[in-house]
Design a protein around this motif. Sequence first.
Motif, PDB file in Angstrom:
ATOM      1  N   TYR A  20     -21.673  48.721 -50.064  1.00 42.97           N
ATOM      2  CA  TYR A  20     -20.647  48.494 -49.070  1.00 42.97           C
ATOM      3  C   TYR A  20     -20.813  49.396 -47.852  1.00 42.97           C
ATOM      4  O   TYR A  20     -21.222  50.541 -47.952  1.00 42.97           O
ATOM      5  N   TYR A  54      -6.213  42.412 -54.788  1.00 42.75           N
ATOM      6  CA  TYR A  54      -7.540  42.539 -55.382  1.00 42.75           C
ATOM      7  C   TYR A  54      -7.549  43.662 -56.406  1.00 42.75           C
ATOM      8  O   TYR A  54      -6.858  44.671 -56.234  1.00 42.75           O
ATOM      9  N   LEU A  93      -7.424  41.834 -50.304  1.00 43.22           N
ATOM     10  CA  LEU A  93      -8.592  41.060 -49.898  1.00 43.22           C
ATOM     11  C   LEU A  93      -8.204  40.287 -48.644  1.00 43.22           C
ATOM     12  O   LEU A  93      -7.133  39.679 -48.589  1.00 43.22           O
ATOM     13  N   SER A 100     -18.321  37.707 -46.431  1.00 41.88           N
ATOM     14  CA  SER A 100     -18.081  37.163 -47.766  1.00 41.88           C
ATOM     15  C   SER A 100     -17.026  37.959 -48.523  1.00 41.88           C
ATOM     16  O   SER A 100     -16.389  37.447 -49.435  1.00 41.88           O
ATOM     17  N   HIS A 101     -16.849  39.208 -48.150  1.00 45.32           N
ATOM     18  CA  HIS A 101     -15.907  40.085 -48.858  1.00 45.32           C
ATOM     19  C   HIS A 101     -15.425  41.140 -47.876  1.00 45.32           C
ATOM     20  O   HIS A 101     -16.225  41.906 -47.341  1.00 45.32           O
ATOM     21  N   ARG A 103     -12.261  43.972 -47.667  1.00 44.44           N
ATOM     22  CA  ARG A 103     -11.201  44.528 -48.511  1.00 44.44           C
ATOM     23  C   ARG A 103     -10.626  45.803 -47.917  1.00 44.44           C
ATOM     24  O   ARG A 103     -11.324  46.581 -47.282  1.00 44.44           O
ATOM     25  N   LEU A 119     -16.905  46.190 -46.614  1.00 45.92           N
ATOM     26  CA  LEU A 119     -17.583  44.898 -46.615  1.00 45.92           C
ATOM     27  C   LEU A 119     -19.040  45.128 -46.996  1.00 45.92           C
ATOM     28  O   LEU A 119     -19.529  46.249 -46.907  1.00 45.92           O
TER      29      LEU A 119
END
Length: 168
Positions: A20, A54, A93, A100-101, A103, A119
């Motif tokens: 990340y 999340y 989230l 794609s992610h 948080r 991310l």
Amino acid sequence: MNTGTLYVIIFKLGGSMPTYFSIQYSFPYDYFYANFTQEIYETIFECFSFKSGYWNSEDNSLEEIISWNSKLLSDKFKLEFDQHVRHNYKQVLLQSNQFSHLRLFWTYQSNEIILHLILPEDEIELDDDSWKFNGEQIAPLLNLSVKIWEKYRLNMVQTYRELGAPVS
């Protein structure tokens, strides 16, 4: 085998968890006020909308997450090594067509409130081992950071790579 051991094994074996990139927003604790958490979230949701809770908060509403996190921040809560993660701050989230992610999660440390936005590293870096960023990918994050910087009292905005800085 306990859950903590399992996470360590998955990480060491190169499980599906990506590395990340994080942006940390550090607010002085004396700036904390009743609607602080909600207002910060609302500012972020102007750029990236709320998708869900999340990691131990998937079934929580946004209102429940805000209430929980506000209470912990007001108490200067820090998760201790002997506490289960369900006692920690609830994570959020975010919805993004670009990442794609994406948080968010809070921490408290040394009279500062830290908001972490994370991310996958490979979604913002150029693929040339230079630790340079793809301008189109990083621009929305820079815009969000400027918005937060201009609207709230911050000690700093800092970025981190999970695997550290380049060696060259």
